[in-house]
Design a protein around this motif. Structure first.
Motif, PDB file in Angstrom:
ATOM      1  N   GLY A  81      64.945  78.583 137.318  1.00 52.19           N
ATOM      2  CA  GLY A  81      65.126  77.040 137.206  1.00 52.19           C
ATOM      3  C   GLY A  81      64.852  76.387 138.399  1.00 52.19           C
ATOM      4  N   VAL A  82      65.243  74.906 138.337  1.00 53.97           N
ATOM      5  CA  VAL A  82      65.101  73.989 139.517  1.00 53.97           C
ATOM      6  C   VAL A  82      66.396  73.528 140.026  1.00 53.97           C
ATOM      7  CG1 VAL A  82      64.342  71.656 139.874  1.00 53.97           C
ATOM      8  CG2 VAL A  82      62.995  73.088 138.262  1.00 53.97           C
ATOM      9  N   PHE A  83      66.463  73.844 141.275  1.00 52.72           N
ATOM     10  CA  PHE A  83      67.742  73.533 142.190  1.00 52.72           C
ATOM     11  C   PHE A  83      67.448  72.379 143.190  1.00 52.72           C
ATOM     12  CE2 PHE A  83      67.233  77.782 140.396  1.00 52.72           C
ATOM     13  CZ  PHE A  83      68.578  78.029 139.975  1.00 52.72           C
ATOM     14  N   VAL A  84      68.679  71.636 143.274  1.00 50.78           N
ATOM     15  CA  VAL A  84      68.589  70.497 144.282  1.00 50.78           C
ATOM     16  C   VAL A  84      69.459  70.604 145.305  1.00 50.78           C
ATOM     17  CG1 VAL A  84      69.211  68.016 144.602  1.00 50.78           C
ATOM     18  CG2 VAL A  84      68.574  68.980 142.334  1.00 50.78           C
ATOM     19  N   PHE A  85      69.051  70.621 146.726  1.00 48.04           N
ATOM     20  CA  PHE A  85      69.540  70.665 147.855  1.00 48.04           C
ATOM     21  C   PHE A  85      69.466  69.221 148.786  1.00 48.04           C
ATOM     22  CE2 PHE A  85      68.181  74.797 146.554  1.00 48.04           C
ATOM     23  CZ  PHE A  85      69.239  75.731 147.027  1.00 48.04           C
ATOM     24  N   ARG A  98      68.610  76.703 131.115  1.00 45.24           N
ATOM     25  CA  ARG A  98      68.173  77.550 130.124  1.00 45.24           C
ATOM     26  C   ARG A  98      68.880  77.604 128.910  1.00 45.24           C
ATOM     27  NH1 ARG A  98      63.695  81.620 131.848  1.00 45.24           N
ATOM     28  NH2 ARG A  98      62.931  80.564 133.562  1.00 45.24           N
ATOM     29  N   GLY A  99      68.031  77.712 127.715  1.00 44.89           N
ATOM     30  CA  GLY A  99      68.684  77.803 126.322  1.00 44.89           C
ATOM     31  C   GLY A  99      67.998  77.080 125.132  1.00 44.89           C
ATOM     32  N   ILE A 100      68.611  77.099 124.220  1.00 45.63           N
ATOM     33  CA  ILE A 100      67.846  76.503 123.049  1.00 45.63           C
ATOM     34  C   ILE A 100      68.481  75.394 122.499  1.00 45.63           C
ATOM     35  CG2 ILE A 100      66.990  78.680 122.216  1.00 45.63           C
ATOM     36  CD1 ILE A 100      68.730  79.191 120.106  1.00 45.63           C
ATOM     37  N   GLY A 101      69.691  74.844 122.951  1.00 46.21           N
ATOM     38  CA  GLY A 101      70.452  73.619 122.470  1.00 46.21           C
ATOM     39  C   GLY A 101      69.427  72.431 122.932  1.00 46.21           C
ATOM     40  N   PRO A 102      70.315  71.145 122.370  1.00 45.44           N
ATOM     41  CA  PRO A 102      69.783  69.990 122.776  1.00 45.44           C
ATOM     42  C   PRO A 102      69.694  69.957 124.534  1.00 45.44           C
ATOM     43  CG  PRO A 102      71.421  69.777 121.125  1.00 45.44           C
ATOM     44  CD  PRO A 102      71.449  71.274 121.731  1.00 45.44           C
ATOM     45  N   GLY A 103      68.363  69.332 124.840  1.00 45.85           N
ATOM     46  CA  GLY A 103      68.231  69.014 126.526  1.00 45.85           C
ATOM     47  C   GLY A 103      68.258  70.354 127.292  1.00 45.85           C
ATOM     48  N   TYR A 107      61.655  78.053 128.782  1.00 48.99           N
ATOM     49  CA  TYR A 107      60.873  78.318 130.065  1.00 48.99           C
ATOM     50  C   TYR A 107      60.171  76.935 130.528  1.00 48.99           C
ATOM     51  CZ  TYR A 107      57.202  80.365 132.891  1.00 48.99           C
ATOM     52  OH  TYR A 107      56.285  80.714 133.880  1.00 48.99           O
ATOM     53  N   SER A 108      60.047  76.906 131.689  1.00 47.65           N
ATOM     54  CA  SER A 108      59.262  75.772 132.436  1.00 47.65           C
ATOM     55  C   SER A 108      58.151  76.313 133.215  1.00 47.65           C
ATOM     56  CB  SER A 108      60.240  74.899 133.152  1.00 47.65           C
ATOM     57  OG  SER A 108      60.692  75.410 134.106  1.00 47.65           O
ATOM     58  N   ASP A 109      56.841  75.560 133.287  1.00 49.27           N
ATOM     59  CA  ASP A 109      55.644  76.189 133.978  1.00 49.27           C
ATOM     60  C   ASP A 109      55.790  75.387 135.450  1.00 49.27           C
ATOM     61  OD1 ASP A 109      53.819  77.566 131.624  1.00 49.27           O
ATOM     62  OD2 ASP A 109      54.737  75.753 130.809  1.00 49.27           O
ATOM     63  N   ASN A 110      56.156  74.218 135.538  1.00 54.25           N
ATOM     64  CA  ASN A 110      56.242  73.693 136.701  1.00 54.25           C
ATOM     65  C   ASN A 110      57.101  72.303 136.357  1.00 54.25           C
ATOM     66  OD1 ASN A 110      55.668  72.558 139.307  1.00 54.25           O
ATOM     67  ND2 ASN A 110      53.842  73.799 139.004  1.00 54.25           N
ATOM     68  N   PHE A 111      57.319  71.553 137.575  1.00 53.82           N
ATOM     69  CA  PHE A 111      57.727  70.307 137.434  1.00 53.82           C
ATOM     70  C   PHE A 111      57.299  69.323 138.280  1.00 53.82           C
ATOM     71  CE2 PHE A 111      59.834  71.742 141.124  1.00 53.82           C
ATOM     72  CZ  PHE A 111      60.595  70.620 141.891  1.00 53.82           C
ATOM     73  N   TYR A 112      57.528  68.035 138.080  1.00 52.86           N
ATOM     74  CA  TYR A 112      57.030  66.726 138.877  1.00 52.86           C
ATOM     75  C   TYR A 112      58.349  65.846 139.130  1.00 52.86           C
ATOM     76  CZ  TYR A 112      56.033  64.182 134.601  1.00 52.86           C
ATOM     77  OH  TYR A 112      56.201  63.634 133.389  1.00 52.86           O
ATOM     78  N   LEU A 113      58.372  64.894 139.936  1.00 56.46           N
ATOM     79  CA  LEU A 113      59.216  64.043 140.221  1.00 56.46           C
ATOM     80  C   LEU A 113      58.867  62.368 139.722  1.00 56.46           C
ATOM     81  CD1 LEU A 113      60.698  64.873 143.540  1.00 56.46           C
ATOM     82  CD2 LEU A 113      61.650  65.754 141.517  1.00 56.46           C
TER      83      LEU A 113
END
Length: 230
Positions: A81-85, A98-103, A107-113
């Motif tokens: 996942g993605v974690f904040v420090f 991670r899950g199949i519920g709303p929001g 799986y995520s391939d990448n992320f941007y801000l």
């Protein structure tokens, strides 16, 4: 030790832009230095290097795939996942779950801000969507991707809510129609146009491999770049 040379293609500035035409309501952006790439040394654009040890007592990281920074926050993506420090490296929170519920996401391939709106945007190609979360990790919104656009390997927000996306090359890159695209968000969907084709940034039959992060921001200008080791 080999020397790394960056070959840069200047694309646009958030303050000054060259526009070739409009296609419908999509603004097509000219690429500067398309035929005359800029060659620079890494140390021409780096002033200093800072090391921030991450405190993983509350968050055990696996192999790190991507790190981004915005002010006092560091965003770290691993296979889970993605974690904040914070700026000292202390764990703050996870972005989404991670899950199949709303929001949630499988799986995520990448992320941007999206730094203007303080959002973390997870790219989920298989689900053809981008999930947006606040920096505190709460779900905010979903942006839909068209099937032909859902293969984004890397992306970066630029001026006026635009998104530059990079696509991986196929075995025969000369057949690839798009290497970089520019997107605008409209009605929770991304409307995209080709910005730079793969075959326009090769040398005859040779295409130099891109670095893992092929888009850079420096002094309000955005660059496409490839690395050549000599």
């Amino acid at each position: 030790m080999g020397k790394i040379i960056m070959i840069l293609f200047l694309t646009m500035s958030s303050c000054q832009r060259q526009v070739s035409c409009h296609k419908g309501d999509i603004e097509i952006i000219d690429v500067l230095n398309r035929n005359h790439p800029i060659e620079i040394n890494l140390y021409d654009i780096v002033d200093s290097v800072k090391y921030v040890p991450l405190g993983t007592g509350e968050c055990l990281l696996s192999e790190i795939e991507c790190i981004k920074n915005d002010g006092k926050f560091y965003f770290v993506k691993d296979s889970r996942g993605v974690f904040v420090f914070d700026e000292e490296g202390y764990f703050i929170n996870e972005v989404g779950h991670r899950g199949i519920g709303p929001g949630e996401y499988v799986y995520s391939d990448n992320f941007y801000l999206d730094r203007d709106n303080k959002l973390v945007c997870l790219i989920c190609n298989s689900a053809r969507k981008i999930l947006q979360y606040t920096y505190s990790g709460a779900y905010s919104n979903t942006i839909q991707l068209d099937t032909e656009d859902a293969n984004i390997e890397y992306a970066m927000m630029c001026g006026q809510g635009e998104l530059i996306a990079y696509y991986p090359l196929p075995n025969d890159y000369s057949q690839n129609q798009s290497e970089y695209s520019v997107f605008r968000i409209k009605n929770d969907s991304l409307i995209g146009e080709t910005l730079l084709k793969a075959k326009e940034i090769g040398t005859q039959n040779i295409h130099y491999p891109f670095l893992h992060y092929p888009i850079a921001l420096l002094d309000n200008q955005y660059f496409f770049y490839i690395g050549i080791v000599e």
